[in-house]
Scaffold this active site. Structure first.
Site, short mmCIF file in Angstrom:
data_model
loop_
_atom_site.label_atom_id
_atom_site.label_comp_id
_atom_site.label_asym_id
_atom_site.label_seq_id
_atom_site.Cartn_x
_atom_site.Cartn_y
_atom_site.Cartn_z
N ILE A 1 0.87 -1.17 0.00
CA ILE A 1 0.00 0.00 0.00
C ILE A 1 0.91 1.22 0.00
O ILE A 1 2.08 1.15 0.38
CB ILE A 1 -0.99 0.02 1.19
CG1 ILE A 1 -0.25 0.03 2.54
CG2 ILE A 1 -1.94 -1.16 1.12
CD1 ILE A 1 -1.20 0.12 3.73
N ASP A 2 0.37 2.36 -0.43
CA ASP A 2 1.18 3.56 -0.59
C ASP A 2 1.83 3.98 0.73
O ASP A 2 1.31 3.71 1.81
CB ASP A 2 0.32 4.73 -1.08
CG ASP A 2 -0.20 4.52 -2.49
OD1 ASP A 2 0.29 3.60 -3.17
OD2 ASP A 2 -1.10 5.27 -2.89
N ARG A 3 2.93 4.69 0.60
CA ARG A 3 3.67 5.17 1.77
C ARG A 3 2.76 5.97 2.71
O ARG A 3 2.81 5.80 3.92
CB ARG A 3 4.84 6.05 1.30
CG ARG A 3 5.63 6.70 2.42
CD ARG A 3 6.69 7.63 1.85
NE ARG A 3 7.41 8.31 2.91
CZ ARG A 3 7.02 9.43 3.49
NH1 ARG A 3 5.89 10.00 3.12
NH2 ARG A 3 7.73 9.99 4.46
#
Length: 352
Positions: free
Chosen positions: A175-177
Site C-alpha cells: 500500500i502507498d507510503r
C-alpha cells in the site's frame, strides 16, 4: 534568489523525478524525496509530490528558491572539488582509537507498527502512514550498496520485530507510503506463491476507507490504467486496447455525506497501483490531502479545504484464504488518529 529551473533532456527522459534530482544536484535519495513530498518541486506548472513520476523529454522542472545549490546537470564526480590532502597530523589521528558512534535514534514512524497477526506462514500488519511497505526493485538496483543508508521500510523492520532478524519476510502486495492500514507478508516461499495467486485472481477482500472532496457516485468504477494518461501521471485511458493497459475495478459505497466532503468505502476488485486515488480523482471527488490525482489531465487541482496533510486513505479490511490451513481469515482495523480527527473535523465544515 530566483527559483531553479531546468528542462528534462534525452538522457533523463523516462527516469523518475527523484533520480533526476539526485543526479543533477548531488542529493541523497531521502533529500530528493523530501523536496518532492514537501511540495518544493513543480513539473510543468503543477506541484509534483510523486517521487516516482517518470519525466518526459522537454518537460520544465522548477525547484523553489533556496532548496538546492544550483549546478550544471552534466557536472559529474570528475568536476567535484577534490578533498584536501591529509596532513601528517590528520593521518596519525585517524589511526587512534575512536569513541563508539552514538546510537542512531529510532525512526519515529517505525514505532507505530502494529503486528495484528503472525504465524509460521504469514504476518499481518497495521502499517502507519509515512512508512514505505517495501523497496522497489529499480530503487534497490539504483542505489546498490548504498541501499543500507536508505530509510527502513516495513519489510526491513518486520524480521526484527518478529524476533527473527535473519528470516526476511516476503512482500506479496503493497500500500502507498502515505496510506495506513493492513498489509500481509509471507514468511515462506510456498505461502508467498499461494498469496500471490490469490491476489492475481482478485479473491482477496481489500476494503479502504477514504475521505473525499465532494460526494462520489456510489457504484462500480471500471477503466483501463496506463502508466501515463497524458500528463506524466498514472490514470485511465479511453483506449481499452492501449499497450500495457490494465483493467481496474473499484466498488464505491458512500458511508457518510458531510456537505462538501464525504467518507466512503472502496472495495477493490483489482489491485492496481494508486487505484482508489486515481478512480476517485478521475470521478471529480479526489481524496482530501491528495496532491497527484486531484486534477484532470493538464488541468488545475480541485480546491481542497479539508486541511489534510496526506491523502486520507486507510486500508481498513483484509481477508484471504490462509495459505497453510485453507481457512478464510480476515481482519478489520480502525483508522489512525489523524484520519479520525479529519473525519470529525469535516462533519463541522460549513456547506458550500
Amino acid at each position: 534568489m530566483p527559483p531553479i529551473t531546468f528542462v528534462v533532456d534525452r538522457k533523463e527522459a523516462g527516469q523518475t523525478l527523484a533520480a533526476v534530482l539526485k543526479r543533477r544536484y548531488g542529493l541523497s535519495w531521502s533529500q530528493a524525496k523530501r523536496l518532492v513530498e514537501r511540495g518544493h518541486v513543480r513539473v510543468g506548472q503543477q506541484v509534483e509530490t510523486d517521487v516516482a513520476r517518470r519525466l518526459k523529454v522537454g518537460k520544465r522542472v522548477q525547484l523553489d528558491a533556496g532548496t538546492v545549490e544550483a549546478r550544471s546537470a552534466d557536472r559529474g564526480a570528475r568536476n567535484e572539488k577534490p578533498n584536501p590532502p591529509r596532513s601528517r597530523e590528520s593521518k596519525t589521528s585517524a589511526k587512534r582509537p575512536q569513541p563508539p558512534a552514538a546510537p542512531r535514534p529510532p525512526q519515529p514512524h517505525l514505532a507505530g507498527i502494529d503486528v495484528v497477526y503472525a504465524d509460521e506462514s504469514v504476518v499481518v500488519v497495521n502499517k502507519p502512514a509515512g512508512l514505505t511497505t517495501m523497496r522497489h526493485k529499480e530503487e534497490a538496483a539504483e542505489f546498490g550498496r548504498g541501499r543500507r543508508f536508505l530509510p527502513k521500510t516495513l519489510a526491513d523492520a518486520l524480521p526484527g520485530l518478529l524476533g527473527a532478524p535473519d528470516r526476511p519476510v516476503i512482500a506479496v502486495h503493497r500500500i502507498d507510503r502515505d496510506t495506513s492500514g493492513l498489509v500481509v507478508f509471507a514468511r515462506t516461499r510456498a505461502a508467498a506463491e499461494e498469496l500471490t495467486r490469490q491476489f492475481r485472481k482478485h479473491t482477496v477482500d481489500r476494503r479502504y476507507l477514504a475521505l473525499t472532496r465532494g460526494v462520489p457516485k456510489p457504484g462500480r468504477i471500471e477503466s483501463v490504467f496506463v502508466r501515463d494518461r497524458g500528463d506524466g501521471r498514472r490514470g485511465s485511458t479511453a483506449d481499452p486496447a492501449a499497450p500495457g493497459g490494465k483493467r481496474a475495478v473499484t466498488h464505491v459505497k458512500v458511508v457518510e455525506e458531510m456537505g462538501r466532503f464525504a467518507a466512503v468505502e472502496c472495495r477493490l476488485e483489482t489491485g492496481r497501483t494508486h487505484q482508489v486515488r486515481i478512480h476517485l480523482g478521475e470521478a471529480g471527488t479526489p481524496l482530501c490531502g491528495e496532491r497527484a490525482y486531484d486534477r484532470p489531465v493538464n488541468g488545475r487541482p480541485v480546491p481542497d479545504g479539508s486541511g489534510a496533510r496526506r491523502p486520507m486513505l486507510h486500508a481498513a479490511r483484509l481477508g484471504f484464504r490462509h495459505p497453510e490451513t485453507g481457512e478464510d481469515v480476515s481482519w478489520d482495523v480502525k483508522p489512525p488518529d489523524d484520519f479520525a480527527a479529519a473525519w470529525a473535523r469535516l462533519r463541522t465544515q460549513p456547506p458550500a
